[in-house]
Design an enzyme around this catalytic site. Structure first.
Site, PDB file in Angstrom:
ATOM      1  N   ASP A 198       0.791  -1.171   0.067  1.00 48.11           N
ATOM      2  CA  ASP A 198       0.086  -0.198   0.027  1.00 48.11           C
ATOM      3  C   ASP A 198       0.857   1.203  -0.068  1.00 48.11           C
ATOM      4  O   ASP A 198       1.593   1.446   0.866  1.00 48.11           O
ATOM      5  CB  ASP A 198      -1.009  -0.095   1.205  1.00 48.11           C
ATOM      6  N   GLU A 224      -1.479  -1.138  -4.065  1.00 53.57           N
ATOM      7  CA  GLU A 224      -2.653  -0.461  -3.566  1.00 53.57           C
ATOM      8  C   GLU A 224      -2.376   1.115  -3.573  1.00 53.57           C
ATOM      9  O   GLU A 224      -1.428   1.512  -3.256  1.00 53.57           O
ATOM     10  CB  GLU A 224      -3.120  -0.981  -2.036  1.00 53.57           C
ATOM     11  N   GLU A 250     -10.395   3.702  -2.071  1.00 54.18           N
ATOM     12  CA  GLU A 250     -10.770   4.179  -0.616  1.00 54.18           C
ATOM     13  C   GLU A 250     -11.124   5.490  -0.708  1.00 54.18           C
ATOM     14  O   GLU A 250     -12.002   5.746   0.498  1.00 54.18           O
ATOM     15  CB  GLU A 250      -9.732   3.709   0.365  1.00 54.18           C
ATOM     16  N   HIS A 300     -12.240  -1.627   1.614  1.00 53.22           N
ATOM     17  CA  HIS A 300     -11.201  -1.014   2.211  1.00 53.22           C
ATOM     18  C   HIS A 300     -11.945  -0.938   3.870  1.00 53.22           C
ATOM     19  O   HIS A 300     -13.164  -0.513   3.918  1.00 53.22           O
ATOM     20  CB  HIS A 300     -10.937   0.084   1.822  1.00 53.22           C
TER      21      HIS A 300
END
Length: 385
Positions: A198, A224, A250, A300
């Site tokens: 991420d 991500e 997200e 998420h």
């Protein structure tokens, strides 16, 4: 039945150690809960995405902008109330904090609906395809002044032993340094352990391409938020050029924000955040859009036990994509860093991490609404506003 009050409850406490991701370091844990009461005595709880001072800003939106639109209305008229609120906010913000604030109220209304019907949320959504979910843990946060590769390696070994289906790590200090961090974690997990990376939109598309090529070679499951959410061309470039799957969304809001992202194939994996996208009502529309475009959804999840419980229901009610006898099952994301609000604000803890350690999965709540009750004494202990 009528709504009598809509109230924000902002919780916070100091962390024992500073944690970081590509955008900032922080040393306080914050949660923004929304409490909706009715004249029948039913109470619904929701949660708004957004920590720190953003929670304080969202409190003003919840209580001063939105609450007057909801008080006196029937809480079961969720769709009517959602659209009325969105229409009133449209000229002032179709994304960001207004939608985060609306999300918390909407989740609370679904909680009330379940309690009024005596049914868990997943029953209101049409039933559960599964009663237990694999869980992936995220940790390995950035920290200043340490040997991060060694620290990430050691933390990955510890989390691996706890039984999570996969692990997610943070990057964002620079492409070369980040690749070294991923190599350290891959070494700890072995060649086949599920690993997600991420970046919290740390890179330009060119930088993300370099990192993404390395992640493909390192057998990373998904990359991500590699670039800023506004960079739709960057997302499309990466999904078309990289072997590693690109995940994101997200911080995308409403069906209208998601429409272009999905139809433009900007992500390989969609990650709507129910506490931000517009609540359960809007999440369901985004899920339909994603599956219409044959893009899998892995929610998420960032927040307290309220957010975790809500997502357990949503994931339970999610159809397989594609429908097949051995389809890959959705996973629950769960924060492995210190997080008192996951369990201490609940009268009966979900204990997701303990469930994973004991049997490798987390059970879907079966009580009415989102299936958890709030410990008001704990709320008072942590409440700052």
């Amino acid at each position: 039945m009528k709504i009598t009050s809509v109230k924000s409850r902002i919780l916070s406490y100091d962390l024992d150690e500073e944690l970081g991701y590509s955008q900032q370091y922080y040393n306080r844990r914050t949660a923004h809960l929304v409490e909706v009461r009715t004249d029948d005595g039913l109470v619904g709880w929701g949660e708004c995405f957004g920590a720190g001072n953003f929670a304080l800003g969202n409190k003003a939106i919840v209580e001063q902008v939105l609450a007057p639109l909801f008080i006196g209305q029937d809480p079961l008229d969720r769709e009517v109330l959602w659209h009325r609120a969105y229409k009133m906010m449209r000229d002032h913000g179709q994304k960001g904090m207004p939608l985060e604030s609306l999300s918390g109220i909407d989740i609370a209304l679904w909680d009330i609906a379940g309690k009024a019907a005596g049914l868990p949320l997943h029953k209101l959504l049409g039933g559960a395809f599964r009663t237990e979910l694999p869980v992936y843990g995220y940790g390995m946060m950035l920290k200043r002044g340490e040997d991060l590769p060694q620290r990430f390696h050691d933390e990955a070994l510890e989390l691996k032993d706890r039984g999570y289906a996969g692990l997610k790590m943070k990057v964002g200090i620079g492409p070369r340094e980040d690749i070294k961090l991923v190599e350290a974690v891959r070494d700890a997990l072995g060649p086949d352990g599920m690993l997600m990376v991420d970046a919290n939109h740390a890179y330009t598309a060119t930088e993300a391409f370099v990192v993404g090529k390395a992640l493909g070679d390192l057998n990373v499951e998904w990359f991500e938020e590699p670039v800023a959410p506004e960079d739709r061309d960057g997302y499309r470039f990466l999904t078309s050029k990289l072997d590693v799957k690109i995940a994101g969304g997200e911080v995308e809001f409403s069906r209208w924000g998601w429409r272009d992202l999905l139809e433009g194939r900007g992500v390989d994996i969609a990650q709507p955040e129910v506490c931000a996208v517009g609540g359960v009502s809007e999440y369901l529309k985004v899920l339909t859009l994603a599956h219409t475009n044959f893009i899998p959804v892995i929610n998420h999840v960032w927040g307290s036990g309220i957010a975790i419980a809500t997502n357990l229901h949503l994931l339970a009610a999610m159809p397989d994509l594609p429908g097949a006898m051995s389809a890959v099952q959705p996973m629950l994301e769960c924060d492995t860093t210190p997080h008192l609000f996951q369990d201490e604000i609940l009268t009966e803890p979900l204990d997701v991490h303990g469930q994973v350690a004991r049997r490798g999965t987390a059970r879907v709540p079966d009580k009415p609404g989102i299936g958890v009750e709030i410990d008001l004494d704990a709320i008072k202990r942590f409440e700052i506003s």
